[in-house]
Design a protein around this motif. Structure first.
Motif: not given
Length: 205
Positions: A67, A69, A127, A195, A4
């Motif tokens: 993905p 954050l 996210l 997540l 991530v």
């Protein structure tokens, strides 16, 4: 572990957020956006923490195909009308100059009496997926701004902020103590279930 991207160039945040997510039962391989040289800085044009967090997470997810954050956070001081707020990282004019930002806030509060120095740390975690799907969660911790910096464990405004119920600044707390109560800890523990629900984290069915 699934990879991530953390949409930040603040080196302090990678270990902190990795630690928070691991404590929430969602260990990840968190990679700073600096590991992707082609990804441009995202201009924080939002007027709220949520808007800025989403801008960063969505832009980095789209650019990396992973993905992403992000968070936007800051110090909201009652006596300053809620400022620095979303401008916390650049309050003194240069983005990321923690010392200058901290000194400016203290100077602006010089004549404010101790019983009117309430403030709050606020964080919105976001996210985002490469297709634009996104979630946000907010964390907040109330406290007061003290008159001189104390402690060396934190960053940003940590040395001048004492959370309610404590007699220590957040820079005097051990990392695990800070994570347990901090605005960022709250926000990322709340984002952790989103997540964990992603296919990459659930594993093969």
């Amino acid at each position: 572990m699934p990879e991530v991207v953390l949409a930040t160039r603040n080196a302090h945040k990678v270990p902190e957020i990795s630690r928070i997510l691991a404590s929430a039962g969602v260990p990840v391989e968190l990679v700073a956006v600096t590991e992707f040289p082609g990804v441009e800085d995202v201009e924080e044009t939002g007027l709220t923490f949520a808007e800025n967090a989403l801008l960063k997470a969505r832009a980095v997810a789209a650019a990396t195909g992973l993905p992403a954050l992000a968070d936007d956070s800051g110090l909201s001081v009652d006596a300053l009308g809620g400022m620095p707020g979303v401008f916390s990282a650049r309050w003194a004019g240069v983005h990321g100059d923690d010392g200058a930002n901290l000194r400016l806030v203290l100077a602006q509060l010089t004549t404010v009496p101790d019983d009117h120095r309430h403030a709050a740390f606020v964080c919105v975690a976001a996210l985002a997926l490469p297709d634009g799907t996104a979630w946000t969660e907010e964390g907040r911790v109330d406290g007061v701004v003290v008159r001189a910096p104390r402690g060396s464990n934190g960053f940003g405004y940590d040395p001048i902020f004492v959370p309610d119920g404590s007699d220590r600044t957040t820079a005097e707390l051990r990392p695990e103590e800070k994570d347990a109560i901090s605005h960022r800890g709250q926000a990322f523990r709340a984002i952790a279930p989103h997540l964990a629900a992603l296919p990459a984290f659930r594993g093969p069915s």
